[in-house]
Design a protein around this motif. Structure first.
Motif, PDB file in Angstrom:
ATOM      1  N   VAL A 259      -7.383  59.683  12.752  1.00 34.86           N
ATOM      2  CA  VAL A 259      -7.020  58.717  11.709  1.00 34.86           C
ATOM      3  C   VAL A 259      -5.705  59.114  11.060  1.00 34.86           C
ATOM      4  CG1 VAL A 259      -7.717  57.624   9.537  1.00 34.86           C
ATOM      5  CG2 VAL A 259      -9.437  58.119  11.264  1.00 34.86           C
ATOM      6  N   VAL A 260      -5.504  60.409  10.823  1.00 33.58           N
ATOM      7  CA  VAL A 260      -4.258  60.895  10.239  1.00 33.58           C
ATOM      8  C   VAL A 260      -3.075  60.523  11.124  1.00 33.58           C
ATOM      9  CG1 VAL A 260      -2.940  62.971   9.653  1.00 33.58           C
ATOM     10  CG2 VAL A 260      -5.325  62.765   8.948  1.00 33.58           C
ATOM     11  N   LYS A 261      -3.232  60.649  12.435  1.00 33.56           N
ATOM     12  CA  LYS A 261      -2.149  60.295  13.366  1.00 33.56           C
ATOM     13  C   LYS A 261      -1.853  58.800  13.329  1.00 33.56           C
ATOM     14  CE  LYS A 261      -3.120  64.064  16.625  1.00 33.56           C
ATOM     15  NZ  LYS A 261      -3.615  64.388  17.997  1.00 33.56           N
ATOM     16  N   GLN A 262      -2.892  57.987  13.123  1.00 39.74           N
ATOM     17  CA  GLN A 262      -2.716  56.531  13.119  1.00 39.74           C
ATOM     18  C   GLN A 262      -2.128  56.029  11.814  1.00 39.74           C
ATOM     19  OE1 GLN A 262      -6.596  54.918  13.987  1.00 39.74           O
ATOM     20  NE2 GLN A 262      -6.787  56.097  15.875  1.00 39.74           N
ATOM     21  N   HIS A 263      -2.318  56.783  10.735  1.00 42.68           N
ATOM     22  CA  HIS A 263      -1.874  56.321   9.425  1.00 42.68           C
ATOM     23  C   HIS A 263      -1.037  57.378   8.707  1.00 42.68           C
ATOM     24  CE1 HIS A 263      -4.339  52.644   9.464  1.00 42.68           C
ATOM     25  NE2 HIS A 263      -5.219  53.385  10.101  1.00 42.68           N
ATOM     26  N   PRO A 264       0.134  57.719   9.286  1.00 39.58           N
ATOM     27  CA  PRO A 264       1.031  58.619   8.571  1.00 39.58           C
ATOM     28  C   PRO A 264       1.746  57.833   7.474  1.00 39.58           C
ATOM     29  CG  PRO A 264       2.014  57.919  10.634  1.00 39.58           C
ATOM     30  CD  PRO A 264       0.652  57.307  10.578  1.00 39.58           C
ATOM     31  N   PRO A 265       2.402  58.486   6.494  1.00 39.90           N
ATOM     32  CA  PRO A 265       2.421  59.940   6.375  1.00 39.90           C
ATOM     33  C   PRO A 265       1.196  60.469   5.654  1.00 39.90           C
ATOM     34  CG  PRO A 265       3.734  58.954   4.660  1.00 39.90           C
ATOM     35  CD  PRO A 265       3.208  57.825   5.485  1.00 39.90           C
ATOM     36  N   CYS A 266       0.843  61.677   5.959  1.00 42.86           N
ATOM     37  CA  CYS A 266      -0.251  62.340   5.248  1.00 42.86           C
ATOM     38  C   CYS A 266       0.168  63.796   5.050  1.00 42.86           C
ATOM     39  CB  CYS A 266      -1.547  62.261   6.036  1.00 42.86           C
ATOM     40  SG  CYS A 266      -2.943  63.029   5.214  1.00 42.86           S
ATOM     41  N   THR A 267       0.236  64.234   3.812  1.00 45.95           N
ATOM     42  CA  THR A 267       0.680  65.595   3.514  1.00 45.95           C
ATOM     43  C   THR A 267      -0.203  66.616   4.219  1.00 45.95           C
ATOM     44  OG1 THR A 267       1.397  64.825   1.347  1.00 45.95           O
ATOM     45  CG2 THR A 267       1.210  67.202   1.645  1.00 45.95           C
ATOM     46  N   LEU A 268       0.442  67.599   4.836  1.00 45.53           N
ATOM     47  CA  LEU A 268      -0.292  68.588   5.625  1.00 45.53           C
ATOM     48  C   LEU A 268      -1.306  69.347   4.777  1.00 45.53           C
ATOM     49  CD1 LEU A 268      -0.151  69.577   8.619  1.00 45.53           C
ATOM     50  CD2 LEU A 268       1.149  71.521   7.760  1.00 45.53           C
ATOM     51  N   SER A 269      -0.999  69.573   3.507  1.00 41.41           N
ATOM     52  CA  SER A 269      -1.929  70.308   2.644  1.00 41.41           C
ATOM     53  C   SER A 269      -3.243  69.543   2.478  1.00 41.41           C
ATOM     54  CB  SER A 269      -1.294  70.562   1.274  1.00 41.41           C
ATOM     55  OG  SER A 269      -0.998  69.341   0.616  1.00 41.41           O
ATOM     56  N   TYR A 270      -3.183  68.192   2.480  1.00 43.70           N
ATOM     57  CA  TYR A 270      -4.407  67.397   2.385  1.00 43.70           C
ATOM     58  C   TYR A 270      -5.281  67.641   3.613  1.00 43.70           C
ATOM     59  CZ  TYR A 270      -1.880  64.545  -1.121  1.00 43.70           C
ATOM     60  OH  TYR A 270      -1.177  64.102  -2.204  1.00 43.70           O
ATOM     61  N   VAL A 271      -4.643  67.589   4.780  1.00 43.78           N
ATOM     62  CA  VAL A 271      -5.378  67.755   6.044  1.00 43.78           C
ATOM     63  C   VAL A 271      -5.996  69.142   6.108  1.00 43.78           C
ATOM     64  CG1 VAL A 271      -5.221  67.590   8.558  1.00 43.78           C
ATOM     65  CG2 VAL A 271      -3.726  66.177   7.126  1.00 43.78           C
ATOM     66  N   ARG A 272      -5.222  70.147   5.756  1.00 45.17           N
ATOM     67  CA  ARG A 272      -5.716  71.520   5.778  1.00 45.17           C
ATOM     68  C   ARG A 272      -6.927  71.675   4.848  1.00 45.17           C
ATOM     69  NH1 ARG A 272      -2.277  75.575   6.982  1.00 45.17           N
ATOM     70  NH2 ARG A 272      -0.527  74.420   6.065  1.00 45.17           N
ATOM     71  N   ALA A 273      -6.826  71.091   3.637  1.00 46.11           N
ATOM     72  CA  ALA A 273      -7.926  71.194   2.679  1.00 46.11           C
ATOM     73  C   ALA A 273      -9.188  70.528   3.205  1.00 46.11           C
ATOM     74  CB  ALA A 273      -7.511  70.562   1.348  1.00 46.11           C
ATOM     75  N   HIS A 274      -9.043  69.386   3.862  1.00 44.61           N
ATOM     76  CA  HIS A 274     -10.216  68.700   4.419  1.00 44.61           C
ATOM     77  C   HIS A 274     -10.876  69.528   5.520  1.00 44.61           C
ATOM     78  CE1 HIS A 274     -10.278  64.984   2.236  1.00 44.61           C
ATOM     79  NE2 HIS A 274      -9.019  64.714   2.500  1.00 44.61           N
ATOM     80  N   LEU A 275     -10.053  70.144   6.364  1.00 47.72           N
ATOM     81  CA  LEU A 275     -10.619  70.966   7.436  1.00 47.72           C
ATOM     82  C   LEU A 275     -11.319  72.198   6.864  1.00 47.72           C
ATOM     83  CD1 LEU A 275      -7.849  70.792  10.189  1.00 47.72           C
ATOM     84  CD2 LEU A 275      -9.981  69.513  10.053  1.00 47.72           C
ATOM     85  N   PHE A 276     -10.774  72.779   5.806  1.00 47.32           N
ATOM     86  CA  PHE A 276     -11.445  73.903   5.153  1.00 47.32           C
ATOM     87  C   PHE A 276     -12.812  73.483   4.621  1.00 47.32           C
ATOM     88  CE2 PHE A 276      -7.500  76.543   4.719  1.00 47.32           C
ATOM     89  CZ  PHE A 276      -8.061  77.737   5.156  1.00 47.32           C
ATOM     90  N   LYS A 277     -12.898  72.292   4.042  1.00 48.94           N
ATOM     91  CA  LYS A 277     -14.182  71.803   3.524  1.00 48.94           C
ATOM     92  C   LYS A 277     -15.167  71.558   4.665  1.00 48.94           C
ATOM     93  CE  LYS A 277     -13.466  71.279  -1.008  1.00 48.94           C
ATOM     94  NZ  LYS A 277     -14.310  71.873  -2.059  1.00 48.94           N
ATOM     95  N   LEU A 278     -14.712  70.873   5.702  1.00 50.93           N
ATOM     96  CA  LEU A 278     -15.608  70.525   6.818  1.00 50.93           C
ATOM     97  C   LEU A 278     -16.126  71.779   7.517  1.00 50.93           C
ATOM     98  CD1 LEU A 278     -13.637  67.492   8.333  1.00 50.93           C
ATOM     99  CD2 LEU A 278     -15.912  67.403   7.279  1.00 50.93           C
ATOM    100  N   TRP A 279     -15.221  72.732   7.749  1.00 50.53           N
ATOM    101  CA  TRP A 279     -15.588  73.937   8.493  1.00 50.53           C
ATOM    102  C   TRP A 279     -16.028  75.081   7.569  1.00 50.53           C
ATOM    103  CZ3 TRP A 279     -16.565  73.856  13.428  1.00 50.53           C
ATOM    104  CH2 TRP A 279     -15.883  72.985  14.288  1.00 50.53           C
ATOM    105  N   HIS A 280     -16.330  74.771   6.310  1.00 46.01           N
ATOM    106  CA  HIS A 280     -16.586  75.807   5.307  1.00 46.01           C
ATOM    107  C   HIS A 280     -17.582  76.865   5.790  1.00 46.01           C
ATOM    108  CE1 HIS A 280     -17.297  77.599   1.337  1.00 46.01           C
ATOM    109  NE2 HIS A 280     -18.571  77.594   1.648  1.00 46.01           N
ATOM    110  N   HIS A 281     -18.742  76.442   6.248  1.00 39.41           N
ATOM    111  CA  HIS A 281     -19.802  77.392   6.617  1.00 39.41           C
ATOM    112  C   HIS A 281     -19.426  78.186   7.875  1.00 39.41           C
ATOM    113  CE1 HIS A 281     -22.313  75.645   3.546  1.00 39.41           C
ATOM    114  NE2 HIS A 281     -22.187  74.451   4.078  1.00 39.41           N
ATOM    115  N   THR A 282     -18.774  77.526   8.825  1.00 38.87           N
ATOM    116  CA  THR A 282     -18.374  78.212  10.057  1.00 38.87           C
ATOM    117  C   THR A 282     -17.282  79.240   9.783  1.00 38.87           C
ATOM    118  OG1 THR A 282     -18.930  76.249  11.368  1.00 38.87           O
ATOM    119  CG2 THR A 282     -17.457  77.860  12.386  1.00 38.87           C
TER     120      THR A 282
END
Length: 490
Positions: A259-282
């Motif tokens: 979705v990020v690729k389809q709807h730029p621009p998206c600040t990289l810090s937002y993407v990084r923060a979302h991945l940290f949340k999703l992968w938190h336990h792992t």
């Protein structure tokens, strides 16, 4: 066409939205909203926007709202923080054509909100709030809504909600926690407060707090009688929460990156923060990839780390570690989307109704507060890291520098700024006046002078090149012209 109000607005414009994604600073951007809508969300809010900055900065408007216009992203409510009726109205007028309603943030409890004097720190200024909402309700073409936190006293919370309704609020979101319930003292949100508000007002009410699974949503609606339920942290850890699913983390992570690729621009810090949340336990297990995720500098790097995490999880599944994971404190294996449950105080206060002193005592049992001299063995892990980098760093509150406000926006100004402004205001002023500010690393004047010098040098070199070129020296007409000019001068 007359502006829709109250329940008519909720039914026709918001299409009876029940499942709502909360406004989250740097987290509820367009890509995440679209992902959440694909997985059951009926309504989304923009991140909280600063009204004063929105009014004065065209780039801020474009980057945070105008560039994110998308047909799929409706209904949408734009949220502002503000403490001035006129500024709030100006910002709302600039935003109203890009959304379905304007929301006033009266719930943010963070320190930046305290410094800027907005969010929950306005909840005692009823006269100001009434003026802000009434003015916006009269002038806007879209409805005005509010998101609030509760007072400890249910009766005061009810009066507060009724005041907002009377001023013109058409929909109220109630976060069932007080101003002090945050961080380690977050505790349990009080649905009883929300229920009392719902019974006392004649406008739609959304509930916020304690939402980790779809069963919590249904139970909250049933117990409190609200029209909808808003999720923040639960949604960040599992965007499929409103579908009632707990998919593998990589499924949500990979879809989000698409979705990020389809709807730029998206600040990289937002993407990084979302991945940290999703992968938190792992990431608690694969610490090496946690470090790598924090360091990569582009979208491809983030996607590669997510892919490595997926492969490691799939290897664990193939080795039969699924059954071993069930013995941990998590309800599901770490690679399954599931909420992060903040460790509660040892003597939790039921429904968040207890006195603040009881909450503080419980937190002290969890971890002793820092000593005034900042002894290393009592510091938090984050502060211990800072101490390791700077052994002389002092964490004593009395020695912390006092922030001086920016002359324009009220945010903390740079300590050595030549204009006495924060970086954002300083950058705008320095650009307009072609000036330098060494404190903020701005060199507009220096660059302009350098560019001018380079341009003059380039022109001189070009003139010299033409004068000394063989064609110019051998051209009879040129020599004749030069001779004629010399004759005329004589």
């Amino acid at each position: 066409m007359a502006k829709l109000q109250g329940f008519e607005f909720w039914r026709k414009t918001l299409k009876e939205a029940r499942y709502v994604v909360a406004p989250m600073v740097d987290q509820s951007e367009l890509a995440w909203r679209l992902l959440s809508r694909r997985h059951g969300a009926h309504l989304c809010y923009t991140p909280m926007l600063h009204a004063q900055v929105f009014v004065r900065d065209a780039n801020y408007r474009r980057e945070n709202l105008y560039n994110e216009v998308c047909e799929e992203d409706r209904p949408l409510i734009t949220q502002f923080c503000a403490n001035d009726p006129e500024v709030f109205l100006q910002a709302a007028l600039l935003a109203q054509d890009y959304c379905d309603a304007i929301d006033l943030n009266l719930g943010c409890p963070q320190m930046i909100a305290k410094r800027g004097h907005y969010g929950v720190f306005l909840q005692d200024e009823w006269e100001l709030l009434e003026k802000m909402i009434r003015l916006a309700n009269e002038k806007l073409s879209v409805p005005i809504t509010c998101k609030i936190r509760v007072f400890k006293e249910t009766e005061k919370t009810v009066r507060y909600a009724q005041m907002l309704e009377k001023a013109g609020c058409q929909l109220l979101t109630v976060h069932g926690r007080t101003k002090d319930q945050k961080g380690a003292m977050t505790g349990i949100a009080s649905w009883e407060h929300i229920k009392a508000v719902r019974k006392a007002v004649n406008i739609p009410v959304f509930a916020n707090g304690n939402i980790q699974h779809l069963s919590d949503v249904e139970r909250c609606i049933q117990e409190s009688g609200v029209q909808g339920v808003m999720s923040a942290e639960g949604n960040l850890h599992n965007p499929a929460l409103f579908e009632g699913r707990s998919p593998p983390v990589w499924e949500m992570a990979e879809e989000y990156l698409e979705v990020v690729k389809q709807h730029p621009p998206c600040t990289l810090s937002y993407v990084r923060a979302h991945l940290f949340k999703l992968w938190h336990h792992t990431l608690q297990i694969h610490q090496d990839l946690r470090e790598e995720l924090a360091k990569v500098k582009n979208l491809e790097g983030l996607a590669n780390v997510s892919k490595q995490l997926r492969l490691r999880c799939q290897e664990e599944i193939a080795k039969g570690k699924d059954s071993e994971e069930k013995e941990s404190s998590l309800p599901f294996p770490h690679w399954i989307c599931q909420p992060y449950i903040r460790p509660p105080p040892k003597d939790p206060v039921a429904n968040g109704n207890g006195q603040g002193s009881e909450v503080k005592r419980a937190v002290c049992q969890k971890r002793a507060l820092e000593d005034s001299d900042g002894a290393a063995d009592t510091l938090s892990k984050n502060k211990q890291k800072k101490r390791s980098r700077n052994p002389h760093k002092n964490f004593c509150p009395e020695h912390k520098p006092k922030y001086v406000k920016c002359d324009q926006c009220g945010n903390p100004k740079g300590n050595k700024c030549v204009f006495n402004l924060c970086r954002g205001c300083c950058k705008k002023k320095a650009f307009k006046e072609v000036a330098d500010c060494p404190s903020h690393g701005l060199r507009f004047k220096t660059k302009a002078e350098k560019q001018k010098a380079e341009e003059e040098k380039r022109k001189e070199e070009e003139t010299e090149r033409i004068r000394n070129s063989p064609q110019t020296l051998s051209d009879p007409s040129t020599n004749l012209q030069e001779g004629s000019n010399a004759e005329l001068q004589r």
